[in-house]
Design an enzyme around this catalytic site. Sequence first.
Site, PDB file in Angstrom:
ATOM      1  N   THR A 134       2.421  13.572  21.621  1.00  0.00           N
ATOM      2  CA  THR A 134       3.637  13.915  20.862  1.00  0.00           C
ATOM      3  C   THR A 134       3.577  13.184  19.520  1.00  0.00           C
ATOM      4  OG1 THR A 134       4.793  12.202  22.143  1.00  0.00           O
ATOM      5  CG2 THR A 134       5.092  14.481  22.832  1.00  0.00           C
ATOM      6  N   LYS A 160      -1.001   9.637  27.111  1.00  0.00           N
ATOM      7  CA  LYS A 160      -0.305   9.736  25.832  1.00  0.00           C
ATOM      8  C   LYS A 160       0.789   8.692  25.825  1.00  0.00           C
ATOM      9  CE  LYS A 160       3.179  11.452  24.923  1.00  0.00           C
ATOM     10  NZ  LYS A 160       4.555  10.835  24.663  1.00  0.00           N
ATOM     11  N   THR A 171       5.312   3.761  31.558  1.00  0.00           N
ATOM     12  CA  THR A 171       5.387   3.637  30.107  1.00  0.00           C
ATOM     13  C   THR A 171       4.684   4.755  29.354  1.00  0.00           C
ATOM     14  OG1 THR A 171       3.446   2.175  29.976  1.00  0.00           O
ATOM     15  CG2 THR A 171       5.578   1.142  30.245  1.00  0.00           C
ATOM     16  N   GLU A 258       4.321   3.417  17.687  1.00  0.00           N
ATOM     17  CA  GLU A 258       4.938   3.981  16.489  1.00  0.00           C
ATOM     18  C   GLU A 258       5.184   2.880  15.456  1.00  0.00           C
ATOM     19  OE1 GLU A 258       8.423   6.109  17.629  1.00  0.00           O
ATOM     20  OE2 GLU A 258       7.303   7.745  18.554  1.00  0.00           O
TER      21      GLU A 258
END
Length: 389
Positions: A134, A160, A171, A258
């Site tokens: 994603t 992922k 997680t 991120e």
Amino acid sequence: AALRAAGKKADLSLIVADEPAVAAGCFTKNVMCAAPVLYCKEVLERKQKVKAVLTNAGQANAATGDQGYEDAVNCATITAASLGVTPDDVLLMSTGVIGRRMKMEAFVKAIPELPKSLGGSAEDAHRAAVAITTTDLVSKEAALQVTIGGKQVHIGGMCKGSGMIHPNMATMLGVVTCDADVEPEVWRGMLRRACDASFNAITVDGDTSTNDTVIGLASGKSGAPLITDEASADASTLEAALTALLQGLAKSIAWDGEGATCLMEIEVTGAADDADARTVAKSVAGSSLAKSAIFGHDPNWGRIAAAAGYSGVQFDQNDLAVRLGSMQLMEAGQPLAFDAKAASTYLKETCAKHGTVNIFVSVGKGSGKGARADVEQFAWGCKQALERL
């Protein structure tokens, strides 16, 4: 299936075993677990072997109520029909936006097309790994082999994960395939412990997802002896390989967190047992203050000591030791003189190359009930960029 909000990246992955494979699963402990998580748990309570794993990206099918569960069952049923098996032979994983119903019309139409593109090459495996991503910047895949009973046993995995990463099983989404021959309960124990030592030891942002799932499939096609005793030498070899594989994948998630600009690896020694050591390591890895210090290239090791202290694990502060890279900052509870400029340079140069900042913490000598000598555990986190924070 056009499940993503934007872009043309593939959003469906299908993994199929030649014959039913021994199956194991580890799942999120988030009370708001997604429909595919509920579905997989129910299947694995009934069955020891499955044939396929269907994964979609773009929509999580979480917080979708009864309709979401019906959609999950429908997806499994259609997948099973396209493969000529029963719905209980299919496990599901989903990732994406929470709280929205799946785009079922497009999804249902796409599923029967998947078996037509199945393949066993490395490129096919890569396509599957890309399809489940994603916000990931890169796909995450790994494989290794070990010798058991004179036979080569192969283990491969993909996962992922980039955001909503915090220890509480698992997680992220991941699938492990293996050709070892292993009893179901032994295999399930191995996967659970390997996940605890890997995916349950990483943190990015402190959020535990609704969809976290790791599925492990063991086909038994290697020709190696059947593993029936988890205490046997063959079992130890297989579990060590499985753990190494999952730790590599877990670190790739933390590295790809991120906004991440470096990976933090925390090693804890001297705890009473593995659980205590892991708790301390997770506390340091999840400390926002420690992360911000690393972001600012500030060797403010007191934040590491504080995170160890509020972990909930009891230890004598006079036993605490802290090391950053090769620089000892505290020993036996006493602060040490160190070259702050050199320590700052270590952080700056490591972060500049998106490298690994190594933090070592010792909380004692491993004394106490259930203690083992040199008990140590690792945790991995990431330092996030200012724009992300």
